[in-house]
Design a protein around this motif. Structure first.
Motif, PDB file in Angstrom:
ATOM      1  N   ALA A  87      31.893  35.788  36.489  1.00  0.00           N
ATOM      2  CA  ALA A  87      33.279  35.966  36.922  1.00  0.00           C
ATOM      3  C   ALA A  87      33.373  36.002  38.439  1.00  0.00           C
ATOM      4  N   ALA A  88      32.417  36.692  39.072  1.00  0.00           N
ATOM      5  CA  ALA A  88      32.403  36.765  40.539  1.00  0.00           C
ATOM      6  C   ALA A  88      32.240  35.374  41.138  1.00  0.00           C
ATOM      7  N   LEU A  89      31.372  34.572  40.520  1.00  0.00           N
ATOM      8  CA  LEU A  89      31.136  33.217  41.018  1.00  0.00           C
ATOM      9  C   LEU A  89      32.409  32.375  40.942  1.00  0.00           C
ATOM     10  N   PHE A  90      33.113  32.449  39.813  1.00  0.00           N
ATOM     11  CA  PHE A  90      34.353  31.678  39.660  1.00  0.00           C
ATOM     12  C   PHE A  90      35.420  32.159  40.646  1.00  0.00           C
ATOM     13  N   LEU A  91      35.527  33.479  40.797  1.00  0.00           N
ATOM     14  CA  LEU A  91      36.530  34.016  41.714  1.00  0.00           C
ATOM     15  C   LEU A  91      36.263  33.520  43.136  1.00  0.00           C
ATOM     16  N   PHE A  92      34.987  33.430  43.476  1.00  0.00           N
ATOM     17  CA  PHE A  92      34.610  33.028  44.826  1.00  0.00           C
ATOM     18  C   PHE A  92      34.723  31.511  45.019  1.00  0.00           C
ATOM     19  N   GLU A  93      34.108  30.769  44.120  1.00  0.00           N
ATOM     20  CA  GLU A  93      34.000  29.312  44.301  1.00  0.00           C
ATOM     21  C   GLU A  93      35.265  28.560  43.913  1.00  0.00           C
ATOM     22  N   VAL A  94      35.909  28.994  42.852  1.00  0.00           N
ATOM     23  CA  VAL A  94      37.050  28.227  42.330  1.00  0.00           C
ATOM     24  C   VAL A  94      38.382  28.805  42.817  1.00  0.00           C
ATOM     25  N   GLU A  95      38.489  30.139  42.767  1.00  0.00           N
ATOM     26  CA  GLU A  95      39.773  30.754  43.117  1.00  0.00           C
ATOM     27  C   GLU A  95      39.878  31.067  44.608  1.00  0.00           C
ATOM     28  N   GLY A  96      38.769  31.006  45.307  1.00  0.00           N
ATOM     29  CA  GLY A  96      38.788  31.210  46.752  1.00  0.00           C
ATOM     30  C   GLY A  96      39.009  32.654  47.182  1.00  0.00           C
ATOM     31  N   TYR A  97      38.659  33.602  46.319  1.00  0.00           N
ATOM     32  CA  TYR A  97      38.780  35.020  46.692  1.00  0.00           C
ATOM     33  C   TYR A  97      37.673  35.371  47.689  1.00  0.00           C
ATOM     34  N   THR A  98      37.958  36.328  48.569  1.00  0.00           N
ATOM     35  CA  THR A  98      36.930  36.778  49.519  1.00  0.00           C
ATOM     36  C   THR A  98      36.024  37.794  48.811  1.00  0.00           C
ATOM     37  N   LEU A  99      34.892  38.073  49.442  1.00  0.00           N
ATOM     38  CA  LEU A  99      33.958  39.041  48.853  1.00  0.00           C
ATOM     39  C   LEU A  99      34.638  40.407  48.708  1.00  0.00           C
ATOM     40  N   ALA A 100      35.449  40.771  49.717  1.00  0.00           N
ATOM     41  CA  ALA A 100      36.136  42.074  49.674  1.00  0.00           C
ATOM     42  C   ALA A 100      37.122  42.124  48.502  1.00  0.00           C
ATOM     43  N   GLU A 101      37.833  41.022  48.288  1.00  0.00           N
ATOM     44  CA  GLU A 101      38.802  40.983  47.177  1.00  0.00           C
ATOM     45  C   GLU A 101      38.089  41.080  45.823  1.00  0.00           C
ATOM     46  N   ILE A 102      36.970  40.370  45.707  1.00  0.00           N
ATOM     47  CA  ILE A 102      36.209  40.406  44.441  1.00  0.00           C
ATOM     48  C   ILE A 102      35.650  41.821  44.219  1.00  0.00           C
ATOM     49  N   ALA A 103      35.178  42.432  45.322  1.00  0.00           N
ATOM     50  CA  ALA A 103      34.661  43.797  45.225  1.00  0.00           C
ATOM     51  C   ALA A 103      35.744  44.735  44.715  1.00  0.00           C
ATOM     52  N   ASP A 104      36.963  44.531  45.181  1.00  0.00           N
ATOM     53  CA  ASP A 104      38.082  45.375  44.755  1.00  0.00           C
ATOM     54  C   ASP A 104      38.390  45.143  43.263  1.00  0.00           C
ATOM     55  N   ILE A 105      38.400  43.879  42.848  1.00  0.00           N
ATOM     56  CA  ILE A 105      38.688  43.559  41.436  1.00  0.00           C
ATOM     57  C   ILE A 105      37.609  44.141  40.520  1.00  0.00           C
ATOM     58  N   GLN A 106      36.356  43.954  40.912  1.00  0.00           N
ATOM     59  CA  GLN A 106      35.257  44.372  40.040  1.00  0.00           C
ATOM     60  C   GLN A 106      34.864  45.837  40.230  1.00  0.00           C
ATOM     61  N   GLY A 107      35.454  46.481  41.230  1.00  0.00           N
ATOM     62  CA  GLY A 107      35.175  47.895  41.473  1.00  0.00           C
ATOM     63  C   GLY A 107      33.740  48.156  41.902  1.00  0.00           C
ATOM     64  N   ILE A 108      33.212  47.259  42.742  1.00  0.00           N
ATOM     65  CA  ILE A 108      31.826  47.412  43.223  1.00  0.00           C
ATOM     66  C   ILE A 108      31.802  47.129  44.733  1.00  0.00           C
ATOM     67  N   SER A 109      30.629  47.267  45.351  1.00  0.00           N
ATOM     68  CA  SER A 109      30.548  47.018  46.799  1.00  0.00           C
ATOM     69  C   SER A 109      30.454  45.517  47.080  1.00  0.00           C
ATOM     70  N   GLU A 110      30.772  45.162  48.320  1.00  0.00           N
ATOM     71  CA  GLU A 110      30.701  43.747  48.718  1.00  0.00           C
ATOM     72  C   GLU A 110      29.273  43.216  48.586  1.00  0.00           C
ATOM     73  N   GLY A 111      28.309  44.101  48.909  1.00  0.00           N
ATOM     74  CA  GLY A 111      26.904  43.706  48.819  1.00  0.00           C
ATOM     75  C   GLY A 111      26.520  43.324  47.392  1.00  0.00           C
ATOM     76  N   THR A 112      27.027  44.098  46.437  1.00  0.00           N
ATOM     77  CA  THR A 112      26.719  43.808  45.021  1.00  0.00           C
ATOM     78  C   THR A 112      27.371  42.485  44.609  1.00  0.00           C
ATOM     79  N   VAL A 113      28.592  42.266  45.094  1.00  0.00           N
ATOM     80  CA  VAL A 113      29.270  40.995  44.778  1.00  0.00           C
ATOM     81  C   VAL A 113      28.429  39.830  45.285  1.00  0.00           C
ATOM     82  N   LYS A 114      27.972  39.996  46.534  1.00  0.00           N
ATOM     83  CA  LYS A 114      27.176  38.940  47.172  1.00  0.00           C
ATOM     84  C   LYS A 114      25.934  38.630  46.337  1.00  0.00           C
ATOM     85  N   SER A 115      25.254  39.689  45.897  1.00  0.00           N
ATOM     86  CA  SER A 115      24.019  39.456  45.135  1.00  0.00           C
ATOM     87  C   SER A 115      24.330  38.891  43.747  1.00  0.00           C
TER      88      SER A 115
END
Lengths: 199, 218
Positions: free
Chosen positions: A148-176
């Motif tokens: 889900a993080a990959l799709f949000l980033f690559e397809v939907e163009g969400y930033t790491l901070a936005e994905i972190a907020d959606i998934q309730g995790i840190s930006e570092g975890t999103v990145k990994s």
């Protein structure tokens, strides 16, 4: 004449129903986001029926919270966040249930197709129109959060901070998570010998 | 061919037009690792976009909104006539829910045991049962009842298992690791219940004679 009157009446009734639907505050607020929500739900579930079920569950929860919806400034990311929570809950329930969900026929076909192309010849893989299907089969093997993080980033163009907020995790975890998902998928798209053949 | 030109060409790729790769580009890609990675990332992003943009089903918006409305909790109303109207509505709703339950009773769920269950004492066999449902069922109450001489591996001593689950439209696969404790045939009863509607299935288990390993004759 009577038929015309009847047709006019039917037309009026339909128009009234459509007007009622479109003037309903919930419909006005929620309806414009449905295609986007369905698209995201599809990316997370990789199945049309599951995606529709997910959006439906969100809509059924939201219809009793119209006042809350009205007060939210950025409705789109908020809805995505709520839908993501529902998705994760569903995944956990499904994972903990002794009932294993069988693949749909479509999914099975995809997997069968991927098996056909899953040989040791990257060139054949790449040239095959089944690359997309192979990727879908591989995406299904990845845990849903990184996918889900990959799709949000690559397809939907969400930033790491936005994905972190959606998934309730840190930006570092999103990145990994994104890195891990990409690494798994890139194994399929091993271009290694692709250019050798053509050079 | 320089990296810049190669990447410009890579950017022009379409998901299904890989054949457009020129000889110069192929030669460059075979030597340049950075451009290889660039191509790989491009190809992945391209395909993810193609996967992640499905066709929106016909009348999806209307369906979602209409279904949501049908599940909406009606606010409470005051006033004598309004109360009277509400009471009348309640009677209608109850009648309707009975009618809906009746229609749900007619919904067929088919269960199919995917393999013969033949066990020796002590043996555990993963038994697959396919539940085919014509519609998705949320929070279906599942019950598995076992006779004393059968067990579900991992649930020692428990003769009735209950849990809630969501069944999806189409095929759902239930896997039960069944263990035979005594050399007797048996019946396992499976029940699916949703909104007062029950569906029961029976799984027959056959006990096998224990195989005796006779010493090989020379």
């Amino acid at each position: 004449m009577a038929l015309n009157r009847a047709l006019t009446y039917i037309g009026d009734a339909q128009n009234n129903r459509i007007t009622k639907m479109t003037s309903d505050p919930f419909s006005l607020l929620f309806s414009p986001h449905i295609p986007m929500l369905y698209r995201m739900a599809y990316q997370w579930t990789l199945n049309g029926d599951d995606a529709e079920d997910l959006v439906q569950e969100l809509a059924s929860k939201m219809i009793n919270k119209v006042d809350q919806l009205k007060s939210i400034e950025q409705l789109r990311p908020w809805l995505v966040k709520v839908m993501y929570r529902i998705f994760v809950d569903r995944y956990r329930r499904r994972k903990n249930s002794p009932v294993v969900f069988e693949n749909n026929l479509d999914d099975q076909q995809i997997i069968n197709n991927s098996l056909i192309t899953d040989n040791h010849d990257p060139e054949a893989k790449l040239h095959s129109s089944n690359l997309k299907n192979t990727l879908i089969a591989e995406l299904k093997k990845i845990e849903p959060n990184p996918a889900a993080a990959l799709f949000l980033f690559e397809v939907e163009g969400y930033t790491l901070a936005e994905i972190a907020d959606i998934q309730g995790i840190s930006e570092g975890t999103v990145k990994s998570r994104i890195f891990r998902a990409k690494r798994n998928l890139k194994k399929i798209i091993s271009l290694g010998t692709f250019w050798d053949v053509r050079s | 061919m320089p990296c810049g030109s190669t990447r410009k060409q890579i950017d022009k790729w379409l998901p299904d037009v890989r054949q457009s790769l020129s000889v110069e580009m192929s030669q460059h890609l075979s030597k340049c690792e950075l451009c290889q990675q660039y191509a790989q990332n491009h190809l992945l992003a391209d395909n993810l976009k193609s996967i992640g943009r499905p066709e929106i089903p016909v009348a999806l918006q209307q369906r979602i909104i209409a279904n949501a409305h049908s599940q909406k909790n009606k606010p409470s109303l005051n006033g004598y006539w309004i109360k009277f109207g509400a009471a009348a509505m309640l009677v209608m709703t109850i009648s309707l829910s009975f009618m809906m339950n009746d229609s749900a009773r007619q919904i067929a769920m088919v269960a199919q045991v995917l393999s013969n269950i033949e066990l020796e004492v002590g043996e555990v066999q993963s038994t697959k049962i396919r539940l085919s449902s014509p519609q998705s069922i949320k929070q279906a109450a599942m019950t598995v009842k076992l006779p004393t001489h059968l067990a579900i591996s991992g649930y020692d001593g428990i003769k009735q298992l209950n849990w809630l689950t969501n069944l999806k439209r189409g095929n759902n696969l239930m896997v039960l690791p069944i263990q035979l404790l005594e050399p007797l045939d048996g019946i396992i009863q499976v029940e699916v219940e949703h909104q007062g509607v029950k569906k029961s299935f029976i799984i027959n288990v056959r006990a096998l004679e224990p195989t005796i390993n006779t010493p090989e004759t020379i």
